[in-house]
Design a protein around this motif. Structure first.
Motif, PDB file in Angstrom:
ATOM      1  N   GLY A   1       0.676  -1.421  -0.172  1.00 38.50           N
ATOM      2  CA  GLY A   1      -0.111  -0.035  -0.079  1.00 38.50           C
ATOM      3  C   GLY A   1       0.989   1.389  -0.238  1.00 38.50           C
ATOM      4  N   SER A   2       2.181   1.184   0.021  1.00 40.10           N
ATOM      5  CA  SER A   2       2.861   2.312   0.034  1.00 40.10           C
ATOM      6  C   SER A   2       3.321   2.981  -1.127  1.00 40.10           C
ATOM      7  N   HIS A   3       3.776   4.033  -1.227  1.00 39.95           N
ATOM      8  CA  HIS A   3       4.142   4.568  -2.523  1.00 39.95           C
ATOM      9  C   HIS A   3       5.762   5.021  -2.451  1.00 39.95           C
ATOM     10  N   VAL A   4       6.336   4.151  -3.295  1.00 43.92           N
ATOM     11  CA  VAL A   4       8.038   4.594  -3.487  1.00 43.92           C
ATOM     12  C   VAL A   4       8.367   5.143  -4.761  1.00 43.92           C
ATOM     13  N   ALA A   5       9.183   6.313  -4.795  1.00 41.87           N
ATOM     14  CA  ALA A   5       9.572   7.061  -5.884  1.00 41.87           C
ATOM     15  C   ALA A   5      10.894   6.680  -6.024  1.00 41.87           C
ATOM     16  N   ILE A   6      11.383   6.298  -7.523  1.00 37.91           N
ATOM     17  CA  ILE A   6      12.753   5.639  -7.655  1.00 37.91           C
ATOM     18  C   ILE A   6      13.204   7.001  -8.486  1.00 37.91           C
ATOM     19  N   VAL A   7      14.314   7.610  -8.132  1.00 40.50           N
ATOM     20  CA  VAL A   7      15.268   8.651  -8.802  1.00 40.50           C
ATOM     21  C   VAL A   7      16.497   8.285  -9.031  1.00 40.50           C
ATOM     22  N   GLY A   8      16.875   9.034  -9.783  1.00 34.81           N
ATOM     23  CA  GLY A   8      18.579   8.946 -10.229  1.00 34.81           C
ATOM     24  C   GLY A   8      18.847   9.536 -11.571  1.00 34.81           C
ATOM     25  N   ALA A   9      20.099   9.569 -11.763  1.00 27.44           N
ATOM     26  CA  ALA A   9      20.607  10.319 -13.170  1.00 27.44           C
ATOM     27  C   ALA A   9      20.109   9.285 -14.261  1.00 27.44           C
ATOM     28  N   THR A  10      19.996   9.654 -15.234  1.00 32.75           N
ATOM     29  CA  THR A  10      20.067   8.986 -16.577  1.00 32.75           C
ATOM     30  C   THR A  10      20.986   7.802 -16.759  1.00 32.75           C
ATOM     31  N   GLY A  11      20.645   6.420 -16.977  1.00 27.61           N
ATOM     32  CA  GLY A  11      21.437   5.365 -17.170  1.00 27.61           C
ATOM     33  C   GLY A  11      21.687   4.714 -15.509  1.00 27.61           C
ATOM     34  N   SER A  12      21.029   5.289 -14.452  1.00 29.63           N
ATOM     35  CA  SER A  12      21.486   4.682 -13.251  1.00 29.63           C
ATOM     36  C   SER A  12      21.010   3.259 -13.064  1.00 29.63           C
ATOM     37  N   GLY A  13      19.768   2.964 -13.808  1.00 35.05           N
ATOM     38  CA  GLY A  13      19.194   1.319 -13.717  1.00 35.05           C
ATOM     39  C   GLY A  13      17.912   1.599 -13.390  1.00 35.05           C
ATOM     40  N   LYS A  14      17.259   2.636 -13.269  1.00 33.16           N
ATOM     41  CA  LYS A  14      15.798   2.616 -13.036  1.00 33.16           C
ATOM     42  C   LYS A  14      14.856   1.876 -13.849  1.00 33.16           C
TER      43      LYS A  14
ATOM     44  N   THR B   1       2.482   1.546  -4.929  1.00 27.34           N
ATOM     45  CA  THR B   1       2.894   1.895  -6.206  1.00 27.34           C
ATOM     46  C   THR B   1       4.275   2.368  -6.127  1.00 27.34           C
ATOM     47  N   ILE B   2       5.029   1.818  -7.280  1.00 27.52           N
ATOM     48  CA  ILE B   2       6.305   2.303  -7.335  1.00 27.52           C
ATOM     49  C   ILE B   2       6.535   3.125  -8.711  1.00 27.52           C
ATOM     50  N   THR B   3       6.954   4.104  -8.600  1.00 24.44           N
ATOM     51  CA  THR B   3       7.214   5.142  -9.581  1.00 24.44           C
ATOM     52  C   THR B   3       8.508   5.287  -9.851  1.00 24.44           C
ATOM     53  N   ILE B   4       8.776   5.356 -11.321  1.00 21.89           N
ATOM     54  CA  ILE B   4      10.177   5.864 -11.659  1.00 21.89           C
ATOM     55  C   ILE B   4       9.825   7.268 -11.911  1.00 21.89           C
ATOM     56  N   ALA B   5      10.375   8.221 -11.169  1.00 22.76           N
ATOM     57  CA  ALA B   5       9.785   9.515 -11.225  1.00 22.76           C
ATOM     58  C   ALA B   5      10.773  10.345 -11.645  1.00 22.76           C
ATOM     59  N   HIS B   6      10.217  11.470 -12.545  1.00 17.59           N
ATOM     60  CA  HIS B   6      10.785  12.490 -13.015  1.00 17.59           C
ATOM     61  C   HIS B   6      10.248  14.012 -12.593  1.00 17.59           C
ATOM     62  N   ARG B   7       9.072  13.749 -12.038  1.00 17.81           N
ATOM     63  CA  ARG B   7       8.334  15.042 -11.531  1.00 17.81           C
ATOM     64  C   ARG B   7       8.460  15.196 -10.362  1.00 17.81           C
ATOM     65  N   LEU B   8       8.860  16.445  -9.966  1.00 15.11           N
ATOM     66  CA  LEU B   8       9.054  16.843  -8.392  1.00 15.11           C
ATOM     67  C   LEU B   8       7.571  16.587  -7.866  1.00 15.11           C
ATOM     68  N   SER B   9       6.639  16.745  -7.944  1.00 19.52           N
ATOM     69  CA  SER B   9       5.318  16.488  -7.774  1.00 19.52           C
ATOM     70  C   SER B   9       5.249  15.205  -6.940  1.00 19.52           C
TER      71      SER B   9
ATOM     72  N   SER C   1       5.522  13.559  -2.969  1.00 20.13           N
ATOM     73  CA  SER C   1       4.344  13.007  -2.092  1.00 20.13           C
ATOM     74  C   SER C   1       4.463  11.450  -1.821  1.00 20.13           C
ATOM     75  N   ALA C   2       5.699  11.068  -2.089  1.00 19.57           N
ATOM     76  CA  ALA C   2       6.081   9.591  -1.824  1.00 19.57           C
ATOM     77  C   ALA C   2       6.646   9.366  -0.397  1.00 19.57           C
ATOM     78  N   ASP C   3       6.108   8.102  -0.077  1.00 18.66           N
ATOM     79  CA  ASP C   3       6.306   7.617   1.127  1.00 18.66           C
ATOM     80  C   ASP C   3       7.761   7.472   1.439  1.00 18.66           C
ATOM     81  N   MET C   4       8.377   7.201   0.448  1.00 14.86           N
ATOM     82  CA  MET C   4       9.835   6.828   0.488  1.00 14.86           C
ATOM     83  C   MET C   4      10.327   7.079  -0.884  1.00 14.86           C
ATOM     84  N   ILE C   5      11.692   7.733  -0.949  1.00 14.93           N
ATOM     85  CA  ILE C   5      12.330   7.862  -2.147  1.00 14.93           C
ATOM     86  C   ILE C   5      13.600   7.019  -2.082  1.00 14.93           C
TER      87      ILE C   5
END
Ligand SMILES: Nc1ncnc2c1ncn2[C@@H]1O[C@H](COP(=O)(O)OP(=O)(O)OP(=O)(O)O)[C@@H](O)[C@H]1O
Ligand SMILES: [Mg+2]
Length: 295
Positions: free
Chosen positions: A84-97, A246-254, A258-262
């Motif tokens: 039920g949690s929402h995780v955002a995965i971020v990182g530079a291009t090519g980092s493996g997301k 929800t697992i989001t490979i995120a590019h937008r700050l919004s 709002s993610a429970d964990m980044i």
């Protein structure tokens, strides 16, 4: 991408036949249509019902290389995602997301470690179950050269018109559809009406809302969205992620905020993990992603 695989399926759709396994297989490749499928189902693979899944996701010490024996693209990645949690995965291009997304959808198998849904190794699941449990919306969702209604019904063949409209409303795409002269009968896809990238992604969200999977994987569009589209997307996502992992490979700050964990990835590894406030205060990789000039 091999379009010829689509024609028999379009035929199926037209005749109203429903072959469950075919549909499951198709749904599986639907959003990763141009990816090769290199994995095999175990003969004793188990079936699970999505309704009975809580949706906890554990990524355990995962190492993966695209070429056997080659340089790993992911190294010792561990992420624990509560149901039920929402995780955002971020990182530079090519980092493996995106690669991590492929592994979650089991387009490839991990070389080391394991990925588990509710404690079950995904290699032990039937592919049809995996498809029902994990919904994927990619950066470039695929639309069939068929009506909007048919595109949506691929997710749920017996959906009523009211259900289609409700899903489209939740995905913030109903107004655009209803403004078309032929509404839900409008033919889309390569030879039909061309939706914008953001509209296509919201149509794909509507499709996923109809499928109602307990776990959602979203690879956000990298391109900047205008403010209205950005707001529509955020509202659509909020509707979709409610009550599911929800697992989001995120590019937008919004989305990230709002993610429970980044989770911050760098060169195939997880380098930071925490909430927006905590990571920002920490002044590390996340902070410098947000403010590159400060790094
Ligand atoms: N199919 C593939 N075969 C071989 N190498 C690949 C393949 N797909 C990606 N890679 C490599 O794996 C690494 C990670 O790529 P990936 O697409 O996962 O990054 P990403 O974090 O999603 O980047 P972006 O933010 O640009 O989408 C890159 O070095 C990329 O070149
Ligand atoms: Mg990517």
């Amino acid at each position: 991408m091999n379009l010829s695989v689509l024609w028999p399926l379009q035929e199926l759709l037209r005749t109203g036949l429903e072959v469950r396994t075919t549909r499951a297989l198709f749904a599986r490749v639907f959003d990763y249509l141009d990816r090769p499928v290199e994995i095999v189902e175990r003969p004793d693979a188990i079936a699970v019902t999505p309704d009975h899944m809580r949706g906890a996701v554990t990524i355990e010490n995962v190492t993966f290389a695209y070429e056997k024996g080659g340089e790993p693209t992911l190294r010792n990645v561990s992420i624990d995602i509560p149901a039920g949690s929402h995780v955002a995965i971020v990182g530079a291009t090519g980092s493996g997301k995106t690669t991590l997304g492929y592994l979650l959808a089991r387009l490839y198998d991990v070389d080391e470690g394991a990925i588990r849904f509710d404690g079950i190794d995904i290699r032990d699941l039937k592919l049809s179950s995996l498809t029902e449990v994990l919904g994927v919306v990619t950066q470039e969702p695929y639309l069939l050269n068929a009506s909007i209604a048919d595109n949506l019904r691929f997710a749920k063949p017996d959906a009523t018109g009211a259900e289609l409209a409700a899903a489209a409303r939740a995905a913030q795409i109903a107004t655009q559809i209803e403004a078309l002269p032929e509404g839900y009968k409008t033919v889309v896809g390569e030879r039909g009406y061309r939706f914008s990238g953001g509209e296509k992604q919201r149509l794909a969200l509507a499709r996923t809302i109809l499928r109602d999977p307990p776990i959602l994987l979203l690879d956000e569009a990298t391109s900047a969205l205008d403010t209205r589209t950005e707001q529509a997307m955020s509202a659509a996502l909020a509707a979709l992620s409610k009550g599911r992992t929800t697992i989001t490979i995120a590019h937008r700050l919004s989305t990230v905020r709002s993610a429970d964990m980044i989770v911050v990835m760098k060169q195939g590894r997880v380098v930071e993990c925490g909430t927006h406030e905590v990571l920002l205060a920490q002044g590390g990789a996340y902070a410098s992603l947000l403010q590159p000039d400060r790094a």
